[in-house]
Design a protein around this motif. Structure first.
Motif, short mmCIF file in Angstrom:
data_model
loop_
_atom_site.label_atom_id
_atom_site.label_comp_id
_atom_site.label_asym_id
_atom_site.label_seq_id
_atom_site.Cartn_x
_atom_site.Cartn_y
_atom_site.Cartn_z
N HIS A 1 0.83 -1.21 0.00
CA HIS A 1 0.00 0.00 0.00
C HIS A 1 0.86 1.25 0.00
CE1 HIS A 1 0.92 -0.14 4.27
NE2 HIS A 1 0.47 1.10 4.38
N ASN A 2 2.06 1.14 0.58
CA ASN A 2 3.04 2.21 0.57
C ASN A 2 4.42 1.55 0.63
OD1 ASN A 2 4.83 4.30 1.11
ND2 ASN A 2 3.44 5.35 2.50
N VAL A 3 5.15 1.59 -0.48
CA VAL A 3 6.43 0.88 -0.54
C VAL A 3 7.40 1.36 0.53
CG1 VAL A 3 6.19 0.34 -2.99
CG2 VAL A 3 7.44 2.40 -2.30
N HIS A 4 7.22 2.58 1.01
CA HIS A 4 8.12 3.11 2.03
C HIS A 4 7.85 2.52 3.41
CE1 HIS A 4 9.68 5.76 -0.96
NE2 HIS A 4 8.49 6.27 -1.18
N ILE B 1 6.78 5.78 -8.09
CA ILE B 1 5.78 4.80 -7.67
C ILE B 1 5.85 4.61 -6.16
CG2 ILE B 1 5.05 2.38 -7.85
CD1 ILE B 1 4.48 4.16 -10.36
N THR B 2 4.68 4.66 -5.53
CA THR B 2 4.60 4.50 -4.08
C THR B 2 3.75 3.31 -3.67
OG1 THR B 2 4.87 6.88 -3.83
CG2 THR B 2 4.02 5.72 -1.94
N SER B 3 2.75 2.94 -4.49
CA SER B 3 1.93 1.77 -4.15
C SER B 3 1.99 0.75 -5.29
CB SER B 3 0.48 2.18 -3.86
OG SER B 3 -0.07 2.88 -4.95
N TYR B 4 1.96 -0.52 -4.90
CA TYR B 4 2.09 -1.63 -5.85
C TYR B 4 1.32 -2.83 -5.32
CZ TYR B 4 4.17 -5.70 -8.14
OH TYR B 4 4.35 -6.88 -8.81
N TYR B 5 0.59 -3.48 -6.21
CA TYR B 5 -0.09 -4.73 -5.90
C TYR B 5 0.16 -5.67 -7.06
CZ TYR B 5 -2.47 -2.27 -2.19
OH TYR B 5 -2.72 -1.55 -1.05
N ALA C 1 0.30 -0.21 -10.22
CA ALA C 1 1.25 0.66 -9.52
C ALA C 1 0.76 2.09 -9.64
CB ALA C 1 2.64 0.51 -10.11
N ASP C 2 1.11 2.91 -8.65
CA ASP C 2 0.62 4.28 -8.65
C ASP C 2 1.55 5.16 -7.81
OD1 ASP C 2 -2.21 5.56 -9.49
OD2 ASP C 2 -1.48 6.58 -7.69
N PRO C 3 1.65 6.44 -8.14
CA PRO C 3 2.48 7.32 -7.31
C PRO C 3 1.85 7.66 -5.95
CG PRO C 3 1.63 8.50 -9.23
CD PRO C 3 1.21 7.08 -9.36
N GLU C 4 0.57 7.43 -5.80
CA GLU C 4 -0.11 7.74 -4.54
C GLU C 4 -0.16 6.51 -3.63
OE1 GLU C 4 -1.15 10.75 -3.57
OE2 GLU C 4 -0.30 11.48 -5.46
N PRO C 5 0.19 6.68 -2.35
CA PRO C 5 0.03 5.55 -1.43
C PRO C 5 -1.46 5.26 -1.24
CG PRO C 5 0.62 7.53 -0.22
CD PRO C 5 0.69 7.87 -1.68
N ARG C 6 -1.76 4.05 -0.88
CA ARG C 6 -3.14 3.65 -0.62
C ARG C 6 -3.33 3.41 0.87
NH1 ARG C 6 -3.15 5.20 -5.29
NH2 ARG C 6 -4.65 4.51 -6.83
N GLN C 7 -4.56 3.39 1.28
CA GLN C 7 -4.88 3.09 2.67
C GLN C 7 -4.65 1.60 2.92
OE1 GLN C 7 -5.78 5.34 5.06
NE2 GLN C 7 -5.34 6.83 3.45
N LEU C 8 -4.06 1.28 4.04
CA LEU C 8 -3.84 -0.11 4.40
C LEU C 8 -5.17 -0.87 4.39
CD1 LEU C 8 -1.91 -2.33 5.29
CD2 LEU C 8 -2.17 -1.52 7.64
N SER C 9 -6.23 -0.22 4.79
CA SER C 9 -7.54 -0.86 4.87
C SER C 9 -8.07 -1.26 3.48
CB SER C 9 -8.55 0.07 5.55
OG SER C 9 -8.65 1.30 4.86
N ASP C 10 -7.52 -0.70 2.40
CA ASP C 10 -7.94 -1.06 1.04
C ASP C 10 -7.13 -2.21 0.46
OD1 ASP C 10 -9.84 0.97 1.02
OD2 ASP C 10 -8.48 2.42 0.09
N SER C 11 -6.11 -2.66 1.18
CA SER C 11 -5.17 -3.63 0.62
C SER C 11 -5.81 -4.96 0.23
CB SER C 11 -4.01 -3.88 1.59
OG SER C 11 -3.14 -2.78 1.57
N LEU C 12 -6.68 -5.48 1.05
CA LEU C 12 -7.32 -6.76 0.73
C LEU C 12 -8.15 -6.66 -0.54
CD1 LEU C 12 -6.69 -8.67 3.23
CD2 LEU C 12 -9.09 -9.22 3.00
N LYS C 13 -8.93 -5.59 -0.64
CA LYS C 13 -9.78 -5.39 -1.82
C LYS C 13 -8.91 -5.28 -3.08
CE LYS C 13 -11.34 -1.36 -2.73
NZ LYS C 13 -11.47 -0.38 -3.73
N LEU C 14 -7.85 -4.49 -3.02
CA LEU C 14 -6.97 -4.31 -4.18
C LEU C 14 -6.22 -5.59 -4.52
CD1 LEU C 14 -5.72 -0.73 -3.33
CD2 LEU C 14 -7.07 -1.38 -5.35
#
Length: 192
Positions: free
Chosen positions: A116-119, A135-139, A157-170
């Motif tokens: 959700h956030n590579v960092h 790139i900050t988020s990757y699934y 992949a996207d330059p915007e981080p995602r919410q951890l709570s969205d990780s399962l759905k993504l």
């Protein structure tokens, strides 16, 4: 087109994670190449895979989506969805070195990799794709043939981080598209 750093600029260290992944990918390279030939998979852009990538990118809201086939020579984006040139975002080439990005790790792991956030994960934060494309988020999910050989990945992949709570759905969304791509590969839909 985005060009990632040249080989002399990014050299994995002795025994680091990139070396481990490279060794694992090399161990399976001959079988992967044999399957590419048997299945009629080309390491070049293919409209059907571009369509799968576009569906995934649009459906997930990510700027970039890929159907990525792995060879000893690198990563090959048989399917690619990205912002158009001039939209203010980096434009990706149709391939990448094996020590760039996170797909080689997915192939090595043989399971999905939700970042959700590579960092948030130091082992994945230091990557040329972070610097070159922002790139900050990757699934990513592995394309595993019924023989057990991993052919590559489907990923977003996207330059915007995602919410951890969205990780399962993504993660599940990427895995569902991976299943669709794998069905197309095994039924020969990419040959039509």
């Amino acid at each position: 087109m985005l060009s990632v750093p040249q080989p002399e600029l990014v050299t994995p260290g002795e025994g680091d994670i990139h070396d481990q992944v490279a060794r694992a990918l090399a161990d399976e390279a001959a079988e992967r190449s044999r399957l590419f030939e048997e299945l009629g998979l080309q390491l070049t852009p293919q409209r059907i895979f571009d369509d799968f990538a576009e569906d995934l990118g649009r459906g997930s809201g990510f700027l970039y989506a890929f159907v990525n086939l792995i060879s000893p020579d690198g990563q090959h984006f048989a399917g690619l969805y990205q912002p158009p040139p001039g939209a203010g975002y980096p434009v990706m080439d149709r391939g990448m070195r094996l020590d760039h990005g996170w797909c080689p790790h997915v192939v090595h792991r043989r399971r999905s990799l939700p970042l959700h956030n590579v960092h948030a994960a130091p082992q994945f934060s230091g990557n040329p794709v972070v610097d070159a494309a922002g790139i900050t988020s990757y699934y990513g999910a592995p394309l595993i043939h019924e023989s057990g050989t991993c052919l590559g990945t489907v990923c977003i992949a996207d330059p915007e981080p995602r919410q951890l709570s969205d990780s399962l759905k993504l993660r599940d969304q990427v895995a569902a598209q991976r299943d669709t791509v794998m069905r197309a590969i095994t039924t020969g839909a990419h040959r039509r």
